[in-house]
Write a protein that holds these residues in place. Structure first.
Motif, PDB file in Angstrom:
ATOM      1  N   GLU A 164       7.152  -0.891  -3.468  1.00 12.85           N
ATOM      2  CA  GLU A 164       8.038  -1.928  -2.967  1.00 12.85           C
ATOM      3  C   GLU A 164       8.139  -1.830  -1.454  1.00 12.85           C
ATOM      4  N   ASN A 165       8.238  -2.974  -0.811  1.00  9.49           N
ATOM      5  CA  ASN A 165       8.319  -3.032   0.649  1.00  9.49           C
ATOM      6  C   ASN A 165       9.780  -2.925   1.101  1.00  9.49           C
ATOM      7  N   VAL A 166      10.383  -1.746   0.816  1.00 12.49           N
ATOM      8  CA  VAL A 166      11.754  -1.470   1.231  1.00 12.49           C
ATOM      9  C   VAL A 166      11.799  -0.048   1.786  1.00 12.49           C
ATOM     10  N   LEU A 167      12.822   0.239   2.585  1.00  6.10           N
ATOM     11  CA  LEU A 167      13.002   1.586   3.118  1.00  6.10           C
ATOM     12  C   LEU A 167      13.549   2.460   1.997  1.00  6.10           C
TER      13      LEU A 167
ATOM     14  N   TYR B  78       0.839  -1.212   0.000  1.00  7.11           N
ATOM     15  CA  TYR B  78       0.000   0.000   0.000  1.00  7.11           C
ATOM     16  C   TYR B  78       0.874   1.263   0.000  1.00  7.11           C
ATOM     17  N   SER B  79       1.583   1.485  -1.077  1.00  7.85           N
ATOM     18  CA  SER B  79       2.413   2.687  -1.207  1.00  7.85           C
ATOM     19  C   SER B  79       1.575   3.842  -1.737  1.00  7.85           C
ATOM     20  N   SER B  80       2.171   5.023  -1.735  1.00 13.31           N
ATOM     21  CA  SER B  80       1.543   6.168  -2.400  1.00 13.31           C
ATOM     22  C   SER B  80       2.175   6.334  -3.778  1.00 13.31           C
ATOM     23  N   LYS B  81       1.563   7.168  -4.620  1.00 16.59           N
ATOM     24  CA  LYS B  81       2.141   7.424  -5.940  1.00 16.59           C
ATOM     25  C   LYS B  81       3.410   8.274  -5.825  1.00 16.59           C
ATOM     26  N   ALA B  82       3.362   9.263  -4.944  1.00 15.72           N
ATOM     27  CA  ALA B  82       4.484  10.199  -4.800  1.00 15.72           C
ATOM     28  C   ALA B  82       4.489  10.738  -3.377  1.00 15.72           C
ATOM     29  N   VAL B  83       5.586  11.411  -3.009  1.00 14.71           N
ATOM     30  CA  VAL B  83       5.702  12.037  -1.693  1.00 14.71           C
ATOM     31  C   VAL B  83       6.256  13.448  -1.853  1.00 14.71           C
ATOM     32  N   ARG B  84       5.940  14.272  -0.883  1.00 18.07           N
ATOM     33  CA  ARG B  84       6.467  15.639  -0.813  1.00 18.07           C
ATOM     34  C   ARG B  84       6.627  15.976   0.661  1.00 18.07           C
ATOM     35  N   PHE B  85       7.552  16.885   0.979  1.00 18.01           N
ATOM     36  CA  PHE B  85       7.849  17.177   2.377  1.00 18.01           C
ATOM     37  C   PHE B  85       7.789  18.682   2.637  1.00 18.01           C
ATOM     38  N   ARG B  86       7.228  19.029   3.767  1.00 16.10           N
ATOM     39  CA  ARG B  86       7.203  20.420   4.217  1.00 16.10           C
ATOM     40  C   ARG B  86       7.906  20.505   5.570  1.00 16.10           C
ATOM     41  N   MET B  87       8.593  21.633   5.797  1.00  7.79           N
ATOM     42  CA  MET B  87       9.271  21.852   7.073  1.00  7.79           C
ATOM     43  C   MET B  87       8.969  23.255   7.561  1.00  7.79           C
ATOM     44  N   GLY B  88       8.873  23.393   8.884  1.00  7.55           N
ATOM     45  CA  GLY B  88       8.588  24.700   9.443  1.00  7.55           C
ATOM     46  C   GLY B  88       8.371  24.628  10.940  1.00  7.55           C
ATOM     47  N   HIS B  89       7.544  25.564  11.434  1.00  2.82           N
ATOM     48  CA  HIS B  89       7.312  25.615  12.877  1.00  2.82           C
ATOM     49  C   HIS B  89       5.834  25.803  13.182  1.00  2.82           C
ATOM     50  N   SER B  90       5.485  25.477  14.392  1.00  2.00           N
ATOM     51  CA  SER B  90       4.100  25.578  14.845  1.00  2.00           C
ATOM     52  C   SER B  90       3.801  26.996  15.320  1.00  2.00           C
ATOM     53  N   LYS B  91       2.589  27.452  15.048  1.00  2.62           N
ATOM     54  CA  LYS B  91       2.132  28.739  15.587  1.00  2.62           C
ATOM     55  C   LYS B  91       1.597  28.592  17.004  1.00  2.62           C
ATOM     56  N   LEU B  92       1.351  27.359  17.408  1.00  2.00           N
ATOM     57  CA  LEU B  92       0.789  27.119  18.731  1.00  2.00           C
ATOM     58  C   LEU B  92       1.855  27.320  19.794  1.00  2.00           C
ATOM     59  N   PRO B  93       1.478  27.767  20.996  1.00  6.53           N
ATOM     60  CA  PRO B  93       2.461  27.915  22.081  1.00  6.53           C
ATOM     61  C   PRO B  93       3.134  26.585  22.380  1.00  6.53           C
ATOM     62  N   HIS B  94       4.371  26.653  22.862  1.00  4.90           N
ATOM     63  CA  HIS B  94       5.101  25.438  23.199  1.00  4.90           C
ATOM     64  C   HIS B  94       4.306  24.606  24.195  1.00  4.90           C
ATOM     65  N   GLY B  95       4.155  23.321  23.857  1.00  6.50           N
ATOM     66  CA  GLY B  95       3.446  22.418  24.756  1.00  6.50           C
ATOM     67  C   GLY B  95       1.985  22.254  24.419  1.00  6.50           C
ATOM     68  N   SER B  96       1.406  23.168  23.633  1.00  7.78           N
ATOM     69  CA  SER B  96      -0.028  23.075  23.336  1.00  7.78           C
ATOM     70  C   SER B  96      -0.309  22.201  22.111  1.00  7.78           C
ATOM     71  N   ASP B  97       0.720  21.954  21.281  1.00  5.57           N
ATOM     72  CA  ASP B  97       0.524  21.057  20.142  1.00  5.57           C
ATOM     73  C   ASP B  97       0.746  19.624  20.625  1.00  5.57           C
ATOM     74  N   SER B  98      -0.210  19.163  21.436  1.00  6.77           N
ATOM     75  CA  SER B  98      -0.076  17.866  22.077  1.00  6.77           C
ATOM     76  C   SER B  98       0.069  16.770  21.040  1.00  6.77           C
ATOM     77  N   PHE B  99       0.575  15.619  21.483  1.00  3.06           N
ATOM     78  CA  PHE B  99       0.888  14.548  20.558  1.00  3.06           C
ATOM     79  C   PHE B  99      -0.214  13.500  20.562  1.00  3.06           C
ATOM     80  N   VAL B 100       0.018  12.456  19.796  1.00  4.08           N
ATOM     81  CA  VAL B 100      -0.961  11.381  19.664  1.00  4.08           C
ATOM     82  C   VAL B 100      -1.278  10.793  21.038  1.00  4.08           C
ATOM     83  N   THR B 101      -2.562  10.596  21.291  1.00 13.55           N
ATOM     84  CA  THR B 101      -2.998  10.030  22.564  1.00 13.55           C
ATOM     85  C   THR B 101      -3.792   8.765  22.293  1.00 13.55           C
ATOM     86  N   VAL B 102      -4.269   8.146  23.365  1.00 11.45           N
ATOM     87  CA  VAL B 102      -5.079   6.936  23.188  1.00 11.45           C
ATOM     88  C   VAL B 102      -6.453   7.260  22.639  1.00 11.45           C
TER      89      VAL B 102
END
Length: 400
Positions: free
Chosen positions: A256-259, A205-229
């Motif tokens: 392909e199932n490779v890194l 189950y691959s995708s056709k293509a990939v693209r990457f974005r980099m930057g920073h959060s506008k949210l205050p430090h600590g408020s962009d909580s991470f994945v939870t249950v």
């Protein structure tokens, strides 16, 4: 022949910069592409140093190496010791003197930064935590958290992230990660599509293509909580919560199932430590429901941290950042990092404490996280993990 220092008007000879002229000299200096060459040029004489400083050649070189530098509205030097009030002078400094001091400070900062940008230090996986995925088919069993584990099977069960199903093969998905530092040089991203070995035909189950974005959060430090249950943190991954300072070209992904390695056209300065992986298009339907899915079993963001010597303040609502240079962090010892005796400036203490929290979390991920998921079969020759599994934690890191 013994070289001698010659200033403008020196009766023993002539000064090259003065003889060639400022415009031609500036063109020559701007052609230098090694940071050490600019530093050496500034050490030739007082007039050459003044010429290098006033023309900001080190900053220009940084911009050529990493255009993301343009997102800094200013650069500041943060001292470890509290700033002492300046002595009372009989005459206030002129605006020209203040401007020269600013240029000297910027020269120190950008000359060191340019050297850090071209460093040959080895790269490693810089992902610290998952922020969230655009969709998940079966949460939490198929959560984005599984992409941090370098195996597609854990305790004899499949380990991967799966998108929700979609009828449109062009429907995109995203995976958003936080890096182990607010200032990282990223040169490569690796992704491994998942091969469903438990389904008929072992579809990938691959995708056709990939693209990457980099930057920073506008949210205050600590408020962009991470994945939870409870969920995949959909509120925090909304694009309006981020300032993207770099967007890569699209790369085709193999089914392909490779890194698979996606080498960026040049090293990129990730300002703010957020990376979004955009998975563009789908190629594989699931036979059970005749819908398209994308599945990833492992992800890496390869690079190196520039912290704690360089940190960043991203609180500007306009999206600009302030580069923070902590020269004293170059000689910081582990025991110094733990001290809080009131002898440090508040800004220094705040920046170092933020970095130390991130390093502590990276170490805990190494010591606790992988152990929970390792099979006995994963321990080869008594070695549980190698340097690439350390999330950018180096032996010489003073915060370890």
């Amino acid at each position: 022949m013994v070289p001698v220092e010659m200033e403008v008007g020196d009766p023993r000879g002539w000064d090259f910069v003065d003889w060639v002229g400022p415009d031609a000299s500036a063109c020559i200096f701007r052609s230098l592409d090694d940071p050490s060459d600019i530093v050496r040029a500034a050490a030739v004489s007082r007039s050459w140093r003044r010429f290098v400083v006033e023309n900001e050649f080190s900053k220009s070189l940084c911009l050529r190496i990493c255009p993301e530098i343009a997102n800094f509205s200013s650069a500041e030097e943060v001292s470890r010791s509290p700033t002492q009030p300046p002595p009372i002078a009989p005459h206030a400094e002129s605006s020209h003197d203040v401007h020269l001091k600013t240029l000297e400070r910027d020269y120190r900062i950008y000359s060191y930064l340019s050297g850090a940008l071209v460093s040959t230090s080895p790269s490693m996986d810089c992902i610290l935590q998952c922020i969230g995925a655009s969709s998940t088919d079966n949460f939490p069993d198929e959560t984005i958290e599984n992409t941090l584990i370098p195996h597609d099977r854990v305790k004899h069960r499949p380990s991967y992230w799966s998108s929700g199903g979609h009828d449109d093969p062009d429907a995109p998905e995203t995976l958003t990660y936080r890096l182990n530092s607010d200032m990282c040089i990223v040169d490569e991203i690796k992704l491994q599509p998942f091969k469903a070995y438990f389904q008929y035909g072992h579809p990938i189950y691959s995708s056709k293509a990939v693209r990457f974005r980099m930057g920073h959060s506008k949210l205050p430090h600590g408020s962009d909580s991470f994945v939870t249950v409870e969920d995949e943190n959909l509120m925090a991954i909304a694009d309006e919560n981020y300032v993207w300072t770099y967007t890569s070209p699209e790369f085709p992904m193999l089914q392909e199932n490779v890194l698979q390695s996606f080498k960026l056209p040049r090293p990129v300065l990730c300002i703010g430590g957020i990376v979004k992986v955009e998975l563009l298009g789908r190629v594989q339907k699931q036979e059970a429901d005749d819908r398209y899915y994308i599945c990833v079993c492992h992800a890496q963001v390869r690079g190196r941290s520039l912290s704690p010597v360089f940190m960043v303040d991203t609180s500007d609502p306009a999206g600009y950042s302030v580069l923070k240079y902590l020269p004293d962090a170059k000689i910081l010892r582990a025991e110094d990092a733990m001290l809080d005796d009131g002898s440090e400036s508040l800004e220094w203490h705040s920046l170092v404490a933020r970095y130390r929290r991130m390093r502590h979390l990276a170490i805990m991920n190494v010591l606790i996280g992988p152990e929970e998921f390792m099979d006995e079969d994963d321990i080869i020759g008594g070695v549980l993990m190698d340097e690439d599994d350390l999330g950018g934690v180096l032996d010489e890191d003073p915060f370890v």
